[in-house]
Motif scaffolding. Structure first.
Motif, short mmCIF file in Angstrom:
data_model
loop_
_atom_site.label_atom_id
_atom_site.label_comp_id
_atom_site.label_asym_id
_atom_site.label_seq_id
_atom_site.Cartn_x
_atom_site.Cartn_y
_atom_site.Cartn_z
N GLY A 135 46.09 -94.57 -49.66
CA GLY A 135 45.07 -94.18 -48.69
C GLY A 135 44.20 -95.35 -48.27
O GLY A 135 44.64 -96.51 -48.30
N PRO A 136 42.96 -95.09 -47.89
CA PRO A 136 42.04 -96.16 -47.51
C PRO A 136 41.81 -97.14 -48.67
O PRO A 136 41.71 -96.72 -49.82
CB PRO A 136 40.76 -95.42 -47.14
CG PRO A 136 41.20 -94.02 -46.83
CD PRO A 136 42.35 -93.75 -47.72
N VAL A 137 41.71 -98.41 -48.34
CA VAL A 137 41.46 -99.44 -49.34
C VAL A 137 40.44 -100.41 -48.75
O VAL A 137 40.54 -100.80 -47.59
CB VAL A 137 42.74 -100.22 -49.70
CG1 VAL A 137 42.44 -101.32 -50.72
CG2 VAL A 137 43.81 -99.27 -50.24
N ALA A 138 39.46 -100.79 -49.56
CA ALA A 138 38.42 -101.72 -49.10
C ALA A 138 38.26 -102.86 -50.08
O ALA A 138 38.50 -102.70 -51.28
CB ALA A 138 37.09 -100.99 -48.92
N GLN A 139 37.84 -104.01 -49.56
CA GLN A 139 37.47 -105.14 -50.41
C GLN A 139 35.95 -105.20 -50.46
O GLN A 139 35.27 -105.18 -49.42
CB GLN A 139 38.02 -106.45 -49.88
CG GLN A 139 37.60 -107.65 -50.74
CD GLN A 139 38.21 -108.96 -50.28
OE1 GLN A 139 39.29 -108.98 -49.69
NE2 GLN A 139 37.52 -110.07 -50.53
N PHE A 148 40.52 -95.53 -52.23
CA PHE A 148 39.97 -94.20 -51.96
C PHE A 148 41.07 -93.16 -52.16
O PHE A 148 42.17 -93.29 -51.60
CB PHE A 148 39.41 -94.12 -50.54
CG PHE A 148 38.14 -94.89 -50.34
CD1 PHE A 148 36.95 -94.24 -50.09
CD2 PHE A 148 38.14 -96.29 -50.40
CE1 PHE A 148 35.76 -94.95 -49.91
CE2 PHE A 148 36.96 -97.01 -50.21
CZ PHE A 148 35.77 -96.33 -49.97
N THR A 149 40.77 -92.12 -52.95
CA THR A 149 41.75 -91.08 -53.24
C THR A 149 41.10 -89.70 -53.08
O THR A 149 39.87 -89.59 -52.99
CB THR A 149 42.28 -91.19 -54.69
OG1 THR A 149 41.25 -90.78 -55.60
CG2 THR A 149 42.72 -92.62 -55.01
N ALA A 150 41.93 -88.66 -53.10
CA ALA A 150 41.39 -87.31 -53.17
C ALA A 150 40.73 -87.14 -54.54
O ALA A 150 41.07 -87.84 -55.50
CB ALA A 150 42.50 -86.28 -52.98
N THR A 151 39.77 -86.23 -54.63
CA THR A 151 39.13 -85.98 -55.92
C THR A 151 39.91 -84.95 -56.71
O THR A 151 40.57 -84.07 -56.14
CB THR A 151 37.68 -85.51 -55.74
OG1 THR A 151 37.04 -85.44 -57.02
CG2 THR A 151 37.62 -84.15 -55.07
#
Length: 248
Positions: A135-139, A148-151
Motif C-alpha cells: 500500500g502507501p509508503v512514506a519516507q 501504511f496498512t489496514a488495521t
C-alpha cells in the motif's frame, strides 16, 4: 458510478504527477494546491487526520522548551477525537494553518509499520519483486520508512493482539529503534510534512494505493529489520575490536 470512477482516476493521475516532481530549492514555499490535494486524498482513503506542529528553524512551533518531538506532534491534546476525514474541515485547517504539518491517527482505519529506512528500502524491493501488494509508503526524515496498512482493529481473541502502548507510544518512539507498529492510540506524521533541519516526510507510494493486510508485509519487514540490526551490531563489534585507538 462512472463519474466517480473517472474523478478517482483523475485524482490518482495528479497525485502521481506531484509525487514525481523534483523537490523545490530550499526556502521556497510548498505548492499549496498539491499539499491540499494530497491531504484530501488521504481523507478520501478513509484515514483521519489532524493538525500538527511545524518547524521554526530548528525549533518546534509549539515553543515548548526542549520539545522531544519537534514538528512531529499534534497541536491539540484532543487529536484522537479531532481527527477527521471531513473534506470541508481539512480545507479550513489547510487554509487557516498554511505552515502546519498533519498527523494521521492510527488504529481506526489503518495501522502503520514504521521501520529503519535501510531495512524499509530492502523490504520494499523484496515485496514488489515477489508481487506482494504494498500500500502507501512514506519516507520520514533520513532514518525511517512508513508502511501504511489496514488495521486489525480489536480481534475477538485479545490474546492474539496487543495494545499499541506495548509496542510504540508516540512519546517514546526512540525506545523502539527497530519495527514500530502504530495501531490503537498512536499516530504518524503525514506527508507532505516539514521537519527541522530542512528534512521532510514524503510519499514513496501515494495514498491512492489500497491498504494491504499488515500480516502480508510483516515477515519481510521483520526479516529486513533483523538484518539491519545484525549489520549495525556487527559494525559496532568491529569498531570495538580494534586493538588500539585510531585517534585521541
Amino acid at each position: 458510478m462512472g463519474a466517480d470512477s473517472g474523478r478517482f482516476r483523475g485524482t490518482e493521475s495528479r497525485i502521481s504527477q506531484w509525487l514525481r516532481r523534483r523537490p523545490k530549492p530550499s526556502g521556497t514555499e510548498p505548492d499549496e494546491t498539491a499539499r491540499l490535494a494530497l491531504l484530501l486524498a488521504v481523507a478520501d482513503a478513509g484515514m483521519p487526520i489532524a493538525p500538527a506542529a511545524h518547524p521554526v528553524g530548528y525549533r518546534c512551533s509549539c515553543e515548548r522548551i526542549g520539545c522531544p518531538t519537534p514538528a512531529r506532534h499534534p497541536v491539540s491534546f484532543a487529536w484522537q477525537t479531532q481527527s477527521t476525514t471531513d473534506r470541508a474541515q481539512i480545507e479550513r485547517w489547510a487554509a487557516g494553518q498554511p505552515q502546519a504539518n498533519f498527523i494521521t491517527a492510527t488504529g481506526m482505519i489503518h495501522d502503520v509499520l514504521d521501520v529503519p529506512l535501510t531495512a524499509g528500502r530492502e523490504a520494499l524491493e523484496r515485496l514488489l519483486d515477489a508481487g506482494v501488494h504494498v500500500g502507501p509508503v512514506a519516507q520520514s526524515g533520513e532514518d525511517r520508512m512508513l508502511f501504511f496498512t489496514a488495521t486489525r482493529g480489536t480481534p475477538e481473541d485479545e490474546d492474539e493482539w496487543w495494545p499499541c502502548e506495548l509496542d510504540c507510544h508516540p512519546e517514546t518512539m526512540d525506545a523502539h529503534p527497530g519495527l514500530r507498529w502504530h495501531c490503537r492510540g498512536s499516530y504518524v506524521l503525514l506527508p507532505p510534512a516539514r521537519l527541522p533541519g530542512e528534512l521532510d516526510v514524503r510519499w514513496e507510494r501515494g495514498p491512492e494505493h489500497e491498504l494491504p493486510d499488515p500480516l502480508t508485509l510483516l515477515e519481510t519487514l521483520t526479516d529486513a529489520c533483523a538484518r539491519y540490526a545484525g549489520s549495525a551490531e556487527q559494525s559496532e563489534l568491529d569498531h570495538d575490536a580494534v586493538a588500539w585507538p585510531l585517534s585521541r
